[in-house]
Each structure stands twice: as structure tokens, then as C-alpha cells.
Design an enzyme around this catalytic site. Structure first.
Site, PDB file in Angstrom:
ATOM      1  N   GLY A   1       0.290  -1.354   0.485  1.00  0.00           N
ATOM      2  CA  GLY A   1      -0.194  -0.263   0.506  1.00  0.00           C
ATOM      3  C   GLY A   1       1.077   1.389   0.135  1.00  0.00           C
ATOM      4  O   GLY A   1       0.494   2.422  -0.370  1.00  0.00           O
ATOM      5  N   SER A   2       2.435   1.183   0.357  1.00  0.00           N
ATOM      6  CA  SER A   2       2.884   2.361   1.144  1.00  0.00           C
ATOM      7  C   SER A   2       4.159   2.264  -0.366  1.00  0.00           C
ATOM      8  O   SER A   2       4.438   1.283  -1.019  1.00  0.00           O
ATOM      9  CB  SER A   2       3.113   2.656   1.899  1.00  0.00           C
ATOM     10  OG  SER A   2       4.769   2.289   1.977  1.00  0.00           O
ATOM     11  N   MET A   3       5.128   3.452  -1.033  1.00  0.00           N
ATOM     12  CA  MET A   3       6.521   3.131  -1.371  1.00  0.00           C
ATOM     13  C   MET A   3       7.124   3.090  -0.710  1.00  0.00           C
ATOM     14  O   MET A   3       6.921   3.488   1.065  1.00  0.00           O
ATOM     15  CB  MET A   3       5.969   4.780  -2.339  1.00  0.00           C
ATOM     16  CG  MET A   3       5.164   4.900  -3.166  1.00  0.00           C
ATOM     17  SD  MET A   3       5.144   6.561  -3.377  1.00  0.00           S
ATOM     18  CE  MET A   3       6.449   7.032  -4.628  1.00  0.00           C
ATOM     19  N   TYR A   4       8.365   2.826  -1.034  1.00  0.00           N
ATOM     20  CA  TYR A   4       9.233   2.791  -0.115  1.00  0.00           C
ATOM     21  C   TYR A   4       9.416   1.793   0.700  1.00  0.00           C
ATOM     22  O   TYR A   4       9.892   1.224   1.303  1.00  0.00           O
ATOM     23  CB  TYR A   4       9.594   3.829   0.645  1.00  0.00           C
ATOM     24  CG  TYR A   4       9.531   5.510   0.416  1.00  0.00           C
ATOM     25  CD1 TYR A   4      10.689   5.462  -1.165  1.00  0.00           C
ATOM     26  CD2 TYR A   4       8.408   5.686   0.324  1.00  0.00           C
ATOM     27  CE1 TYR A   4      10.268   6.567  -1.691  1.00  0.00           C
ATOM     28  CE2 TYR A   4       8.622   7.472  -0.280  1.00  0.00           C
ATOM     29  CZ  TYR A   4       9.530   7.938  -1.443  1.00  0.00           C
ATOM     30  OH  TYR A   4       9.552   8.769  -1.908  1.00  0.00           O
ATOM     31  N   ALA A   5       8.788   0.411   0.072  1.00  0.00           N
ATOM     32  CA  ALA A   5       8.762  -1.175   1.128  1.00  0.00           C
ATOM     33  C   ALA A   5       9.403  -2.046  -0.009  1.00  0.00           C
ATOM     34  O   ALA A   5      10.071  -2.617   1.034  1.00  0.00           O
ATOM     35  CB  ALA A   5       6.797  -1.283   0.665  1.00  0.00           C
TER      36      ALA A   5
ATOM     37  N   GLU B   1       6.007  -1.878 -11.843  1.00  0.00           N
ATOM     38  CA  GLU B   1       5.156  -0.519 -11.749  1.00  0.00           C
ATOM     39  C   GLU B   1       3.833  -1.016 -12.475  1.00  0.00           C
ATOM     40  O   GLU B   1       3.642  -0.301 -13.150  1.00  0.00           O
ATOM     41  CB  GLU B   1       5.869   0.661 -12.330  1.00  0.00           C
ATOM     42  CG  GLU B   1       6.675   1.538 -11.097  1.00  0.00           C
ATOM     43  CD  GLU B   1       6.851   1.777  -9.643  1.00  0.00           C
ATOM     44  OE1 GLU B   1       5.806   1.955  -9.321  1.00  0.00           O
ATOM     45  OE2 GLU B   1       8.181   2.037  -9.136  1.00  0.00           O
ATOM     46  N   ALA B   2       3.116  -1.482 -12.023  1.00  0.00           N
ATOM     47  CA  ALA B   2       2.435  -2.176 -12.764  1.00  0.00           C
ATOM     48  C   ALA B   2       1.129  -1.500 -12.766  1.00  0.00           C
ATOM     49  O   ALA B   2       0.198  -1.442 -13.545  1.00  0.00           O
ATOM     50  CB  ALA B   2       1.872  -4.008 -12.329  1.00  0.00           C
TER      51      ALA B   2
ATOM     52  N   CYS C   1       6.270   4.056   8.793  1.00  0.00           N
ATOM     53  CA  CYS C   1       6.114   5.280   8.811  1.00  0.00           C
ATOM     54  C   CYS C   1       6.632   6.452   8.960  1.00  0.00           C
ATOM     55  O   CYS C   1       7.941   6.330  10.015  1.00  0.00           O
ATOM     56  CB  CYS C   1       5.446   5.347   9.389  1.00  0.00           C
ATOM     57  SG  CYS C   1       4.101   7.331   9.536  1.00  0.00           S
TER      58      CYS C   1
ATOM     59  N   CYS D   1       1.953   4.941   7.568  1.00  0.00           N
ATOM     60  CA  CYS D   1       0.851   4.553   8.686  1.00  0.00           C
ATOM     61  C   CYS D   1      -0.481   4.599   8.502  1.00  0.00           C
ATOM     62  O   CYS D   1      -0.884   5.993   7.949  1.00  0.00           O
ATOM     63  CB  CYS D   1       0.864   3.441   9.887  1.00  0.00           C
ATOM     64  SG  CYS D   1       0.933   5.079  10.923  1.00  0.00           S
TER      65      CYS D   1
END
Length: 194
Positions: free
Chosen positions: A16-20, A92-93, A148, A180
Site C-alpha cells: 500500500g505504501s511506497m518505499y517498501a 510499476e504495474a 512510516c 501508517c
């Protein structure tokens, strides 16, 4: 996890988040198959190119891997028909149109191992592009979490640093943070968006 490459498979890496670490994990998996003497091709939508104009994908931490940038999922299908790689990876689908869903199904049905990495939601907290359908069709799903930047808890949302002026704005740390749910919601409330 290595799969038997004698039949098709759809493997989705999401967050759900970027930078994961989605792109980093995609590259790691592709390299593992290459070490196992399998052929692989990596694709990314042309609009998602970041950090370089070279024909590579680049993770936020600077990891690079050769890639083919395309404007349409049909180009991936065409490439697979001609070159017949064992593994097809798509980074980046979320930026591809709905045609990616039928393309991925066709690739897996033809026996390709398809690895997809994509962001599952927008910075407004809505499902992102064709990712919900791809997640529903997946044979395997890996969900990654960022950290976060406000409180240090697991991040599940991308937070736009400024109110967006377009539906899709590609960017990195200059435009988005990993947050978060609590800190994402507080940030949106401060801007009057939630």
C-alpha cells in the site's frame, strides 16, 4: 520462493505504501531465476521511468536492472511471443491500463512465470489501476511494508506531500512519503482532504 517453471504462474509483489522494496524484491527474484539458468525479461511502463533515461528499472535505493519500457501491455505479449522468456517481470504495474490483466492471464496460460510489482493504492487511499484485478488473479501474493516517516510504524499508505493536481503523478521522495494509516489520515485532515 522458486516455482516449477513447467507451467504458468502469476506472482504479485505489492504494498500500500511506497518505499517498501517492491522493485528491489522484483529484481532479487529475477536474478535468482537467471542464476538458475532461466531466461527473463523485465518490463516497466514508459511513464514510470525514474532516476535515469537508460533502459533499466531503478529502485528508490539505487538498485538497477535492465528493462524494456513499453506504452502498452500488448508490447509485452509481442515480446514474449518472439523471445519466449521463462520469466516475465513487470514493475510499476499500476500504471498500465486494464489490458494488463488479460495480458498477464494469457502469459501465464502460455506457461510463463509472471512476476508483477505494483502499488495497490493511490495517495487518496483508493485502489490503484488494475492492481485489484491482478491481486485477485494471483497464484501468489507478497505484501511488503514501508516504514512510516512520521512515527516509525509499518507504512501502508503513500502520502502525497502536496495536494495532487493530476490523477497520476509519478514521483519519489520529493513528492511522496510512506505513512501508517493514522499518520496518513492526520496529514490528509490537516490539508482538509479527509
Amino acid at each position: 520462493m522458486l516455482r516449477n517453471l513447467n507451467y504458468g504462474w502469476i506472482d504479485v509483489i505489492t504494498s500500500g505504501s511506497m518505499y517498501a522494496g517492491k522493485t528491489t524484491e522484483l529484481i532479487r527474484r529475477v536474478r535468482t531465476y537467471i542464476l538458475a539458468k532461466r531466461t527473463a525479461a523485465v518490463f516497466q511502463p514508459r511513464m514510470a521511468k525514474r532516476y535515469t533515461e537508460d533502459e533499466v528499472i531503478v529502485s528508490h535505493d539505487g538498485l538497477r536492472f535492465e528493462a524494456i519500457h513499453t506504452d502498452s501491455p500488448l508490447e509485452i505479449l509481442w515480446y514474449a511471443e518472439i523471445h519466449k522468456p521463462n520469466v516475465i517481470a513487470i514493475d510499476e504495474a499500476q500504471f498500465y491500463d486494464e489490458m494488463l490483466v488479460s495480458t498477464v492471464q494469457e502469459l501465464a496460460n502460455r506457461g510463463h512465470y509472471v512476476i508483477i510489482a505494483g502499488l495497490s493504492q493511490t495517495s487518496e487511499g483508493k485502489p490503484f489501476g488494475c492492481m485489484p484485478q491482478l491481486l485477485a488473479l494471483a497464484d501468489s501474493i507478497t505484501c511488503l511494508y514501508g516504514v512510516c516517516v512520521v512515527c516509525g510504524e509499518p507504512a501502508t499508505k503513500p502520502f502525497a506531500l502536496q495536494a495532487k493536481t493530476e490523477d497520476v503523478m509519478v514521483g519519489g521522495g520529493d513528492r511522496y512519503e510512506a505513512r501508517c494509516r493514522k499518520c496518513w489520515l492526520e496529514g490528509r485532515r490537516q490539508r482538509g482532504e479527509a
